[in-house]
Scaffold this motif. Structure first.
Motif: not given
Length: 443
Positions: A176-177, A181-183, A186-189
């Protein structure tokens, strides 16, 4: 030839996978072949703990393969010779992007945004075809992976290879950290994809109870599917490593007390907050601060070290702060330090905090998600301070400098995170072999 077959045999002109095998190794009912997947041999905490676990499996008589995307990094010279090292080769990016869909066609809706339609899929995805080929050729009894992208790739590789290998995936850092909020867009999905794909593994491990709670909440994976196993941190070699000499003059017996920070030189570790807290302590008493660690490459390391020194200079403590870079033996410095401080914004189960305690070094930590609260038993073994609290860290440093816990108390707590306990639990959840693990004295 089908696309799947072509993907698993394409070579991009690379040489065949190198197999380095322990001489005379023969598998029996009690001797297993265990593959451990690693992105590289860098000096990060995940790599250190993974290598420690691999060495422990080997020490218990199992044949261990390190399956590595990039065989380079600070730990390369520290790989025990009895471990097999299997470098993977990349495939074409187009084929790599399609393989997850071939492995799990019903997962298409969740593959679209993080894998199929993203402009830049995960860099490690190009090794998926060769990982599947490794599984088909070597047929290990178990495969272990850590971190979201390697976990996903391990699941897909097993499905593509069609092997009965037991698959254990693990989370080492609070998702969750990192993900929402990843730059990297793709990581947000990833959480919906993790929900579907992780549950195709045989075992899901978190390195702390709190991290398991976080993973379940973020992804929707049932909490009962997640098993918490502490990292293998404390081994019998610590006493030898503690006794090794150090080459930094500040650790000599007649010098002011040294406050120690250690870890990857990244925003996650929040060393600027530690430096600001140290400046407040230094205004009231003699002390020095040493921060060991490196970044992802030499250029980034020099940049980060320069930032540390510049901040220390601005705060008026430049002559009392040093950032020497990576050290292969942190234990010798920890044993000679007056105090260790973990200033992280988030962790999984910070092994460096446990390592410091294992040498008897008093500790202060942020109460970050997750791990420190479990390690320090709600502050019983060291103060817990809110993340980013400069005044709180400064006050806790002075409190511990004035009233440190006995070293034997700290060492006793650290033994709860021994290599022996970890390897027993891993073998138990993989093979049900708790009773089959020989009794070996814990550190």
């Amino acid at each position: 030839m089908t696309l799947k077959a072509a993907a698993l045999t394409a070579t991009d002109g690379a040489v065949p996978v190198a197999h380095v095998r322990r001489p005379g190794a023969v598998r029996t009912a009690s001797r297993r072949r265990i593959a451990v997947l690693m992105p590289d041999l860098g000096g990060g905490g995940v790599q250190k703990m993974t290598l420690a676990l691999a060495a422990a499996f080997s020490a218990h008589g199992h044949e261990v393969d390190l399956v590595v995307y990039h065989v380079e990094g600070e730990l390369e010279a520290m790989v025990p010779p009895q471990l097999g090292v299997h470098p993977l080769r990349p495939n074409s990016r187009l084929v790599a992007r399609l393989l997850p869909l071939l492995a799990d066609p019903l997962g298409l809706p969740r593959l679209l945004l993080p894998v199929l339609l993203t402009r830049r899929p995960a860099r490690t995805l190009v090794y998926l075809a060769d990982l599947a080929r490794y599984l088909r050729e070597r047929r290990p009894d178990a495969l272990l992976a850590a971190a979201p992208h390697q976990n996903l790739e391990a699941v897909w590789a097993k499905r593509l290879a069609g092997v009965p290998t037991r698959l254990l995936i693990s989370e080492r850092t609070v998702p969750s950290q990192v993900l929402p909020t990843s730059d990297l867009w793709r990581n947000r999905f990833l959480p919906p994809l993790m929900h579907r794909t992780y549950q195709q593994a045989d075992v899901i491990v978190s390195v702390s109870e709190a991290l398991g709670d976080d993973l379940a909440k973020l992804t929707g994976i049932p909490r009962q599917r997640i098993t918490a196993i502490y990292n293998p941190v404390v081994g019998p070699e610590i006493e030898r490593l503690v006794a090794e000499p150090v080459d930094h003059p500040w650790f000599a017996p007649d010098q002011p007390p040294v406050i120690l920070g250690m870890g990857r030189l990244s925003d996650q570790k929040d060393f600027p907050t530690l430096i600001r807290a140290f400046a407040k302590v230094r205004a009231r008493r003699r002390a020095r601060l040493v921060i060991f660690g490196s970044a992802k490459d030499a250029a980034k390391t020099e940049l980060r070290r320069g930032e540390i020194k510049a901040l220390a200079e601005r705060l008026g403590v430049g002559t009392d702060v040093d950032a020497p870079g990576f050290t292969a033996n942190p234990f010798a410095y920890m044993a000679r330090a007056a105090l260790f401080v973990l200033s992280s914004r988030y962790e999984g189960l910070p092994g460096v905090l446990i390592q410091a305690m294992a040498t008897g070094c008093p500790v202060v930590s942020t109460d970050c998600p997750s791990g420190p609260m479990e390690i320090l038993d709600n502050g019983r073994f060291g103060p817990l301070v809110p993340v980013g609290d400069v005044e709180g860290i400064a006050a806790a440093i002075e409190q511990v400098l004035d009233h440190p816990l006995p070293r034997e108390v700290l060492k006793g707590r650290a033994r709860a995170f021994s290599v022996e306990r970890a390897v027993r639990r891993y073998l138990e959840v993989l093979f049900g072999e708790e009773a089959a693990v020989p009794d070996v004295a814990e550190a």
